[in-house]
Design a protein around this motif. Sequence first.
Motif: not given
Length: 370
Positions: A62-69
Motif C-alpha cells: 500500500p505504501e507504494v501508491q501512497e508515495q506515488q500520490s
Amino acid sequence: MIKKIRFLAYYLPQYHPIPENDKWWGKGFTEWTNVAKAKPLFKGHYQPILPADLGFYDLRVPEVQEQQSELALRYGIDGFIYYQYWFGNGKMLLEKPAEAMLKNKNIKIPFCFCWANETWKGIWHGLDNPNVLIEQTYPGEQDYCNYFNYLLPFFKDERYIKVDNKLVFHIYRLDDIPDLDFFLDIFNQLAIKNGFEGVWFVATHANSNIVIQNTKIYGHVGLDIFNSMRYEQSFKYRSGTFLGKVERKLNKKFKISLVNWNPFILDYRIAIEKLHVNFIHKKYIACVFPNWDNSARAGIKAMIFKNSNPEIWKQHLRVTLNEIEKNSENPPFLIVKSWNEWAEGNYLEPDTKFGMQWLEALKEMKDIFL
C-alpha cells in the motif's frame, strides 16, 4: 496565463505478479524483469534505465501508491489515468492496484480510467511471436452493463475526475468498438441513473471525423503526433541514412524491410522540433512525453528517442503550453505519457540518472504558465 488546466498522467498498474504473466513469461514476472536486464544497443545508449527513490516497487504494497500520490501532487500532476483492462465477459487483468487504491484514502491523488480495449499479442509485449495472448471482445449490452457496474464504486468516489458532474472516461481504441454509439448510450444512461450528468468520453486512437461529429465524445488525446513518428519510421525518418538507402533498394526489389532488424532511433531534441502541436479541432487535448526507449521490452525492434533529458523536456512543455494558451476553448487538460511505463523508457518517476529532474521541469513550467 492559461485558465486552470489539469495535468493528468497515464498510470500503468502492472508491477505485481499475476497468473497470466507467470504463464506467458515465467514465475514472478513484472515489467521490472525486462527493465533490469536491458542492455545498450549502440555506443552511448543509456540502458538500463533504473528507478531511484521508489525503487523496484510492488504495487501490492500500500505504501507504494501512497508515495506515488504524494510525489505526483507535490510536483504538479493533478491526476492519474489508470489503464483499465476489461476484455469482455467479465475478464480483467491488472485490476488489483486500482481496487486497492479505491479502499485506501491515504492515496489522495484524483484519478480516472482509460479502458485499454486492445487485444494483447506476444509481439507487442516482448515475446518473439505474433500469437494472441488474450483477445479483446465486445459481447454486447449485458457485458457493457456489467462493466459499468464494476466501475460504479470508482465513479462514486470523491477522487474520481469529473467535469460538470460528468464522469471523464478515456477509451484507448474508440474505433474498435463495433457498436460504439450503443456502448456510449449505455454508459451515459447508467451514469445518469446513478446521479451523474452523464459521461464525458475521451478518445485516444480514433478517427478525428468521428470524434468531431459525435456529441458524446468530449476530448481527443493528441497521441497522433507521437505515433506519426512510429508509423513513418521506414520512409520519412530513415530515408537519409545508409540503412534507409539500403532498405529502399531491398524493399523495391525484394519487398524486404530492415525495420525489424534494427532499432528505430531518433534524437529527442530533433523529434520535439518536428512534433508541432496541432489543435486540429475543439476537442483536441495535447499530449506530451518526457522520454521513450522501449528496448527493455522490444530489444532490437525498439523505438528509441535518444538523448532525452529534463531540459529538452522542459522545452517540449513550454511549446505545448504556449499552444494551449492559444486554444483556450479546448478541454482543460494536458496529458502526460506516462507516469511509470518503465519498460518503455517512458516515465516521470525519479531515475538513477536524473533523479527528480523530470518532475522538477514539469512543476517549473506549470508554475510559469498557470
